[in-house]
Design an enzyme around this catalytic site. Structure first.
Site, PDB file in Angstrom:
ATOM      1  N   ASP A  66      21.167  84.274 -46.524  1.00  0.00           N
ATOM      2  CA  ASP A  66      20.238  83.709 -45.526  1.00  0.00           C
ATOM      3  C   ASP A  66      19.139  82.921 -46.246  1.00  0.00           C
ATOM      4  O   ASP A  66      18.006  83.369 -46.335  1.00  0.00           O
ATOM      5  CB  ASP A  66      19.657  84.870 -44.708  1.00  0.00           C
ATOM      6  CG  ASP A  66      18.654  84.417 -43.650  1.00  0.00           C
ATOM      7  OD1 ASP A  66      18.659  83.234 -43.276  1.00  0.00           O
ATOM      8  OD2 ASP A  66      17.861  85.277 -43.199  1.00  0.00           O
ATOM      9  N   LYS A  68      18.720  79.468 -45.554  1.00  0.00           N
ATOM     10  CA  LYS A  68      18.318  78.387 -44.637  1.00  0.00           C
ATOM     11  C   LYS A  68      18.068  77.075 -45.378  1.00  0.00           C
ATOM     12  O   LYS A  68      16.944  76.551 -45.385  1.00  0.00           O
ATOM     13  CB  LYS A  68      17.074  78.776 -43.833  1.00  0.00           C
ATOM     14  CG  LYS A  68      17.252  80.028 -42.972  1.00  0.00           C
ATOM     15  CD  LYS A  68      16.029  80.280 -42.092  1.00  0.00           C
ATOM     16  CE  LYS A  68      16.193  81.483 -41.198  1.00  0.00           C
ATOM     17  NZ  LYS A  68      16.150  82.781 -41.916  1.00  0.00           N
ATOM     18  N   ASP A  71      17.495  70.005 -46.796  1.00  0.00           N
ATOM     19  CA  ASP A  71      17.169  69.003 -47.817  1.00  0.00           C
ATOM     20  C   ASP A  71      18.045  67.779 -47.533  1.00  0.00           C
ATOM     21  O   ASP A  71      18.698  67.715 -46.484  1.00  0.00           O
ATOM     22  CB  ASP A  71      17.459  69.604 -49.213  1.00  0.00           C
ATOM     23  CG  ASP A  71      16.543  69.045 -50.293  1.00  0.00           C
ATOM     24  OD1 ASP A  71      16.399  67.795 -50.351  1.00  0.00           O
ATOM     25  OD2 ASP A  71      15.986  69.828 -51.077  1.00  0.00           O
ATOM     26  N   THR A 130      12.344  81.041 -34.249  1.00  0.00           N
ATOM     27  CA  THR A 130      11.766  81.762 -33.110  1.00  0.00           C
ATOM     28  C   THR A 130      10.258  81.945 -33.257  1.00  0.00           C
ATOM     29  O   THR A 130       9.585  82.377 -32.326  1.00  0.00           O
ATOM     30  CB  THR A 130      12.430  83.134 -32.917  1.00  0.00           C
ATOM     31  OG1 THR A 130      12.515  83.758 -34.186  1.00  0.00           O
ATOM     32  CG2 THR A 130      13.802  83.002 -32.323  1.00  0.00           C
ATOM     33  N   ARG A 221      14.717  96.582 -40.628  1.00  0.00           N
ATOM     34  CA  ARG A 221      13.885  97.774 -40.846  1.00  0.00           C
ATOM     35  C   ARG A 221      14.313  99.035 -40.105  1.00  0.00           C
ATOM     36  O   ARG A 221      14.160 100.134 -40.657  1.00  0.00           O
ATOM     37  CB  ARG A 221      12.428  97.418 -40.548  1.00  0.00           C
ATOM     38  CG  ARG A 221      11.871  96.464 -41.598  1.00  0.00           C
ATOM     39  CD  ARG A 221      10.686  95.702 -41.103  1.00  0.00           C
ATOM     40  NE  ARG A 221      11.045  94.764 -40.038  1.00  0.00           N
ATOM     41  CZ  ARG A 221      10.158  93.978 -39.415  1.00  0.00           C
ATOM     42  NH1 ARG A 221       8.896  94.029 -39.728  1.00  0.00           N
ATOM     43  NH2 ARG A 221      10.575  93.149 -38.478  1.00  0.00           N
TER      44      ARG A 221
HETATM   45  O1  C5P Z   1      13.703  94.196 -39.812  1.00  0.00           O
HETATM   46  P1  C5P Z   1      14.277  93.347 -38.705  1.00  0.00           P
HETATM   47  O2  C5P Z   1      15.387  94.040 -37.954  1.00  0.00           O
HETATM   48  O3  C5P Z   1      13.220  92.755 -37.808  1.00  0.00           O
HETATM   49  O4  C5P Z   1      14.979  92.162 -39.515  1.00  0.00           O
HETATM   50  C1  C5P Z   1      15.545  91.052 -38.877  1.00  0.00           C
HETATM   51  C2  C5P Z   1      16.007  90.064 -39.905  1.00  0.00           C
HETATM   52  O5  C5P Z   1      16.404  88.863 -39.239  1.00  0.00           O
HETATM   53  C3  C5P Z   1      14.948  89.640 -40.897  1.00  0.00           C
HETATM   54  O6  C5P Z   1      15.633  89.356 -42.126  1.00  0.00           O
HETATM   55  C4  C5P Z   1      14.375  88.383 -40.333  1.00  0.00           C
HETATM   56  O7  C5P Z   1      13.875  87.514 -41.302  1.00  0.00           O
HETATM   57  C5  C5P Z   1      15.596  87.779 -39.672  1.00  0.00           C
HETATM   58  N1  C5P Z   1      15.300  86.871 -38.575  1.00  0.00           N
HETATM   59  C6  C5P Z   1      14.518  87.231 -37.474  1.00  0.00           C
HETATM   60  N2  C5P Z   1      14.294  86.349 -36.457  1.00  0.00           N
HETATM   61  C7  C5P Z   1      14.811  85.142 -36.528  1.00  0.00           C
HETATM   62  C8  C5P Z   1      15.596  84.758 -37.603  1.00  0.00           C
HETATM   63  C9  C5P Z   1      15.822  85.658 -38.619  1.00  0.00           C
HETATM   64  O8  C5P Z   1      14.058  88.342 -37.400  1.00  0.00           O
HETATM   65  N3  C5P Z   1      14.603  84.336 -35.529  1.00  0.00           N
END
Ligand code: C5P
Length: 244
Positions: A66, A68, A71, A130, A221
């Site tokens: 991931d 992203k 460029d 988001t 998490r």
């Molecule tokens: O800990 P959690 O369940 O919130 O982690 C969600 C993961 O998805 C994290 O790596 C976060 O950076 C990623 N993510 C997100 N929302 C997005 C895109 C990616 O939470 N819109």
């Protein structure tokens, strides 16, 4: 849902959002047999480099890289080639990098996989982050609803050869309608029933995400921060089964 993600646990991706490579490795050892993929993002990758991806592969795990990419087309295509050589299953690029960037990346990945006999990773598009809302888009000179923009970008990604998009639970159904059943939907912001949302504003439970036809859910998490991450992963999978 699509045939792309066959068994339920294969549809769970755990985000290893950790600074410490040793902790990431120990979590990967525990979780690789329990889930479909482990997500390596910018924090862990900048610290641990491609060795963390190789370590996960050595454990029998699969990786969603991931990073992203965004460029000029040549640079992103070249990075995509290296992601393919690293053997990841999924990696992502920003749709806002434009059609040519997406097209060249999809083509370069296909070519290198053909020439070198590699398994082809699926390339996902990132539409509107988001963290951005309507006024943020307007300040950037983009008019219209965020949702409309997200669906437009998902269609562009599909037209240029990308396999799917990362999207919020709220957008999933609209994108599914616009892009069809074989387009991969990968959704973060998932919270097991009864858990706190934390900093995620728009959340969905694992069961609802599966019921909504999302191919892969990303959970960080609630699993990596649990006292027993294996038990937490199994309970998310059990909740996912409830959505079938
Ligand atoms: O800990 P959690 O369940 O919130 O982690 C969600 C993961 O998805 C994290 O790596 C976060 O950076 C990623 N993510 C997100 N929302 C997005 C895109 C990616 O939470 N819109």
């Amino acid at each position: 849902m699509t045939a792309a993600a066959s068994s339920v646990k294969q549809r769970l991706i755990v985000a290893l959002d950790l600074a410490d490579p040793a902790r990431a490795r120990s979590l990967a050892t525990l979780l690789a047999p329990e889930v479909g993929m482990l997500k390596v993002g910018k924090q862990l990758f900048v610290n641990a480099g491609p060795d963390i991806v190789r370590a996960i592969h050595d454990l029998g795990g699969e990786v969603f890289l991931d990073l992203k990419f965004h460029d000029i087309p040549n640079t992103v295509a070249a990075a995509g080639v290296e992601a393919a050589r690293l053997g990841v299953r999924l990696f992502n690029i920003h749709v806002s990098g434009g059609r040519e960037m997406m097209r060249q990346t999809a083509a370069a990945v296909e070519e290198v996989c053909g020439n070198e006999g590699l398994r082809r990773p699926s390339v996902l598009g990132v539409t509107v982050l988001t963290s951005l809302d309507g006024p943020d888009l307007e300040a950037l000179g983009m008019q219209g609803e965020v949702r409309t923009q997200v669906v437009r970008m998902a269609r562009m990604a599909q037209e240029e050869g990308l396999a799917g998009v990362v999207c919020s639970a709220q957008e999933a159904q609209e994108i599914r309608g616009a892009c069809g059943d074989s387009f991969l939907l990968v959704t973060p912001g998932i919270r097991p029933a009864g858990q706190q949302a934390g900093d995620q504003k728009r959340v969905m439970t694992p069961g609802d995400a599966v019921a909504a036809g999302i191919d892969y859910i990303v959970v960080g998490r609630p699993i990596t921060g649990a006292d027993d991450p294996v038990e937490a992963a199994r309970s998310v999978v059990a909740e996912m089964k409830g959505g079938l």
